[in-house]
Scaffold this motif. Structure first.
Motif, mmCIF file in Angstrom:
data_model
loop_
_atom_site.group_PDB
_atom_site.id
_atom_site.type_symbol
_atom_site.label_atom_id
_atom_site.label_comp_id
_atom_site.label_asym_id
_atom_site.label_seq_id
_atom_site.Cartn_x
_atom_site.Cartn_y
_atom_site.Cartn_z
ATOM 1 N N ASN A 327 0.855 -1.194 0.000
ATOM 2 C CA ASN A 327 0.000 0.000 0.000
ATOM 3 C C ASN A 327 0.889 1.241 0.000
ATOM 4 O O ASN A 327 0.909 2.022 0.959
ATOM 5 C CB ASN A 327 -0.929 -0.016 1.220
ATOM 6 N N THR A 328 1.626 1.397 -1.094
ATOM 7 C CA THR A 328 2.639 2.445 -1.154
ATOM 8 C C THR A 328 2.035 3.841 -1.013
ATOM 9 O O THR A 328 2.701 4.752 -0.555
ATOM 10 C CB THR A 328 3.418 2.363 -2.480
ATOM 11 N N ASP A 329 0.771 3.981 -1.399
ATOM 12 C CA ASP A 329 0.149 5.306 -1.331
ATOM 13 C C ASP A 329 -0.165 5.725 0.110
ATOM 14 O O ASP A 329 -0.483 6.871 0.370
ATOM 15 C CB ASP A 329 -1.137 5.335 -2.169
ATOM 16 N N LEU A 330 -0.082 4.770 1.049
ATOM 17 C CA LEU A 330 -0.388 5.076 2.455
ATOM 18 C C LEU A 330 0.866 5.114 3.317
ATOM 19 O O LEU A 330 0.781 5.029 4.538
ATOM 20 C CB LEU A 330 -1.324 4.015 3.041
ATOM 21 N N ARG A 331 2.000 5.206 2.685
ATOM 22 C CA ARG A 331 3.271 5.062 3.387
ATOM 23 C C ARG A 331 3.355 5.910 4.661
ATOM 24 O O ARG A 331 3.706 5.399 5.737
ATOM 25 C CB ARG A 331 4.414 5.423 2.418
ATOM 26 N N ALA A 332 3.000 7.177 4.570
ATOM 27 C CA ALA A 332 3.160 8.060 5.728
ATOM 28 C C ALA A 332 2.307 7.586 6.904
ATOM 29 O O ALA A 332 2.789 7.478 8.034
ATOM 30 C CB ALA A 332 2.797 9.495 5.344
ATOM 31 N N GLU A 333 1.053 7.259 6.629
ATOM 32 C CA GLU A 333 0.165 6.817 7.714
ATOM 33 C C GLU A 333 0.626 5.460 8.272
ATOM 34 O O GLU A 333 0.607 5.247 9.491
ATOM 35 C CB GLU A 333 -1.291 6.719 7.246
ATOM 36 N N LEU A 334 1.037 4.577 7.388
ATOM 37 C CA LEU A 334 1.493 3.267 7.855
ATOM 38 C C LEU A 334 2.728 3.402 8.750
ATOM 39 O O LEU A 334 2.887 2.692 9.737
ATOM 40 C CB LEU A 334 1.787 2.345 6.663
ATOM 41 N N ASP A 335 3.601 4.334 8.399
ATOM 42 C CA ASP A 335 4.780 4.578 9.234
ATOM 43 C C ASP A 335 4.361 4.974 10.656
ATOM 44 O O ASP A 335 4.899 4.466 11.639
ATOM 45 C CB ASP A 335 5.627 5.717 8.637
ATOM 46 N N ARG A 336 3.385 5.882 10.713
ATOM 47 C CA ARG A 336 2.911 6.327 12.028
ATOM 48 C C ARG A 336 2.297 5.168 12.805
ATOM 49 O O ARG A 336 2.576 4.959 13.985
ATOM 50 C CB ARG A 336 1.856 7.437 11.864
ATOM 51 N N LEU A 337 1.444 4.382 12.121
ATOM 52 C CA LEU A 337 0.780 3.265 12.793
ATOM 53 C C LEU A 337 1.791 2.215 13.260
ATOM 54 O O LEU A 337 1.684 1.660 14.351
ATOM 55 C CB LEU A 337 -0.256 2.618 11.865
ATOM 56 N N ALA A 338 2.798 1.984 12.440
ATOM 57 C CA ALA A 338 3.794 0.964 12.774
ATOM 58 C C ALA A 338 4.539 1.354 14.046
ATOM 59 O O ALA A 338 5.000 0.506 14.809
ATOM 60 C CB ALA A 338 4.772 0.768 11.616
ATOM 61 N N GLU A 339 4.671 2.661 14.275
ATOM 62 C CA GLU A 339 5.359 3.104 15.488
ATOM 63 C C GLU A 339 4.517 2.870 16.738
ATOM 64 O O GLU A 339 5.047 2.607 17.809
ATOM 65 C CB GLU A 339 5.692 4.594 15.376
ATOM 66 N N THR A 340 3.188 2.978 16.572
ATOM 67 C CA THR A 340 2.292 2.849 17.719
ATOM 68 C C THR A 340 1.961 1.405 18.051
ATOM 69 O O THR A 340 1.874 1.025 19.218
ATOM 70 C CB THR A 340 0.958 3.589 17.436
ATOM 71 N N LEU A 341 1.754 0.608 17.011
ATOM 72 C CA LEU A 341 1.256 -0.753 17.237
ATOM 73 C C LEU A 341 2.411 -1.727 17.437
ATOM 74 O O LEU A 341 3.367 -1.732 16.666
ATOM 75 C CB LEU A 341 0.384 -1.180 16.058
ATOM 76 N N SER A 342 2.276 -2.554 18.459
ATOM 77 C CA SER A 342 3.353 -3.486 18.763
ATOM 78 C C SER A 342 3.266 -4.704 17.844
ATOM 79 O O SER A 342 2.247 -4.982 17.234
ATOM 80 C CB SER A 342 3.232 -3.949 20.211
ATOM 81 N N PHE A 343 4.379 -5.420 17.794
ATOM 82 C CA PHE A 343 4.423 -6.670 17.056
ATOM 83 C C PHE A 343 3.371 -7.640 17.605
ATOM 84 O O PHE A 343 2.696 -8.333 16.858
ATOM 85 C CB PHE A 343 5.823 -7.271 17.164
ATOM 86 N N GLY A 344 3.240 -7.623 18.939
ATOM 87 C CA GLY A 344 2.245 -8.497 19.577
ATOM 88 C C GLY A 344 0.830 -8.209 19.098
ATOM 89 O O GLY A 344 0.040 -9.120 18.865
ATOM 90 N N TRP A 345 0.528 -6.913 18.931
ATOM 91 C CA TRP A 345 -0.818 -6.567 18.464
ATOM 92 C C TRP A 345 -1.043 -7.097 17.037
ATOM 93 O O TRP A 345 -2.098 -7.643 16.722
ATOM 94 C CB TRP A 345 -1.031 -5.055 18.493
ATOM 95 N N ILE A 346 -0.039 -6.928 16.203
ATOM 96 C CA ILE A 346 -0.174 -7.374 14.807
ATOM 97 C C ILE A 346 -0.394 -8.890 14.759
ATOM 98 O O ILE A 346 -1.245 -9.389 14.032
ATOM 99 C CB ILE A 346 1.068 -6.974 13.973
ATOM 100 N N GLU A 347 0.363 -9.588 15.594
ATOM 101 C CA GLU A 347 0.204 -11.050 15.665
ATOM 102 C C GLU A 347 -1.199 -11.423 16.102
ATOM 103 O O GLU A 347 -1.832 -12.308 15.525
ATOM 104 C CB GLU A 347 1.195 -11.609 16.690
#
Ligand SMILES: [Zn+2]
Length: 380
Positions: A327-347
């Motif tokens: 989802n290259t068009d969402l890069r900026a938002e995904l970067d922000r979300l990736a900082e907030t959400l833990s690996f555990g949450w994604i799992e």
């Protein structure tokens, strides 16, 4: 979408296709074959083309300079045209399902969904609503495999998915142990791991791989010139290497499904970042719009797919490989979300996703299992 007119028009996986054509030309096509590969890679299209090559009345051959002979099909004989009439699987299955709906209640229960474009070619899709291949369908296969082909050289059975009811898989196993000489069974599998190991070990497997992004981009510029170059790159990535998927990709529909999936993720990020102010109202308002029934199922599936792709992108960002995100068009938002959400949450979210899928298989009320999913994601 009509079938490609020749094997050379089949997109991608040239080596695998050549291998199969050589096998047909020399009469060595395996009796039990798994065609594996991602959705949209052309498994069904190729299976029909192989069936045409086996059954064609004219048996044309392409000869290579090294003397190798490759099976082909004429596309116009009565065997070819009848097989090709099933090119649109969705339409064919829908017609079969509608025919069943028209039956009397007692007959309905006994009737399994089958597509038969030719007396010797039977296509077996997962039976709705559970979308599993059922015992009744495999029984039909077994029963018919005992008869000699009537209008073509072989009997061909194409199972369009690898998800079987347990008894159906066990029953299939028996015919795979000793398939009759005149029978070919082709199983199309997105994930061959779904099949019993004993089924896999009795079949030859041919894998259709994903196409590189550049190749799909090129294909799109040729076949769908109306898509602007910037969106083309995005579609090429989102199609995950599947040419067919890329060509039919509906970017507007995907973007809408993804917007809903993002509500889940934003909500979780908001409740996890210490603000504690999220009241989840946007989330439940969104899940409200997902209803039971066929249409709701389609909408839910599209949203869950988009959700899965977003989770993968978050993992890729976490892993320090941002160049791989889709989802290259969402890069900026995904970067922000990736900082907030833990690996555990994604799992946890991935596991929750699996649960929603299995809930859908059991045909629960769609909106209910989505709400449970939402609640689970926003806790902890
Ligand atoms: Zn033909």
């Amino acid at each position: 979408m009509p079938l490609p007119p020749t094997f050379n028009d089949f997109l991608g996986n040239a080596l695998a296709v050549e291998h199969l054509r050589t096998a047909i030309a020399s009469g060595r096509l395996p009796h039990s074959l798994i065609l594996s590969g991602p959705s949209g890679a052309g498994k069904y299209t190729l299976a029909l083309m192989l069936a045409m090559a086996v059954e064609c009345e004219r048996q044309p051959r392409d000869l290579w300079s090294n003397g190798q002979s490759l099976a082909s099909f004429c596309g116009v004989c009565s065997n070819c045209t009848r097989i090709a009439s099933a090119a649109n699987l969705e339409e064919a299955v829908e017609a079969a399902v509608t025919a069943r709906e028209d039956l009397r209640e007692t007959d309905k229960k006994e009737t399994r969904v089958l597509v038969q474009p030719h007396p010797d070619v039977l296509i077996i899709p997962p039976d709705p609503p559970q979308l599993l291949i059922k015992l009744g369908q495999v029984r039909t296969l077994i029963q018919r495999s005992h008869y000699l082909p009537s209008e073509a050289p072989r009997k061909i059975f194409i199972l369009t998915a690898a998800s079987f009811m347990k008894e159906a898989a066990n029953s299939l196993l028996k015919v795979l142990e000793e398939p009759p000489e005149t029978v070919h069974i082709i199983i199309l599998a997105e994930n061959p791991g779904e099949l019993l190991p004993t089924i896999r070990s009795r079949c030859a497997t041919v894998r259709l791989g994903a196409l590189p992004v550049d190749e799909i981009d090129l294909l799109l510029s040729d076949r769908r010139p109306e898509i602007p170059p910037q969106q083309r790159g995005l579609v090429a990535r989102l199609a995950q290497g599947a040419a067919g998927k890329a060509l039919g990709f509906d970017l507007a529909a995907y973007t809408a499904a993804r917007a809903d999936a993002l509500i889940f993720i934003r909500d979780a990020a908001a409740s996890g970042d210490g603000e504690g102010s999220s009241d989840h109202s946007a989330l439940f308002k969104m899940t409200e719009t997902y209803r039971a029934g066929a249409e709701g199922q389609q909408k839910t599936t599209a949203m869950l797919r988009a959700f899965a792709l977003l989770l993968e992108d978050l993992l890729l960002l976490n892993a320090g490989t941002p160049e791989l995100i889709r989802n290259t068009d969402l890069r900026a938002e995904l970067d922000r979300l990736a900082e907030t959400l833990s690996f555990g949450w994604i799992e946890q979210a991935s596991r929750g996703l699996d649960q929603v899928y299995s809930g859908m298989r059991r045909n629960l009320l769609r909106s209910l299992s989505l709400d449970a999913f939402a609640t689970q994601l926003t806790q902890g």
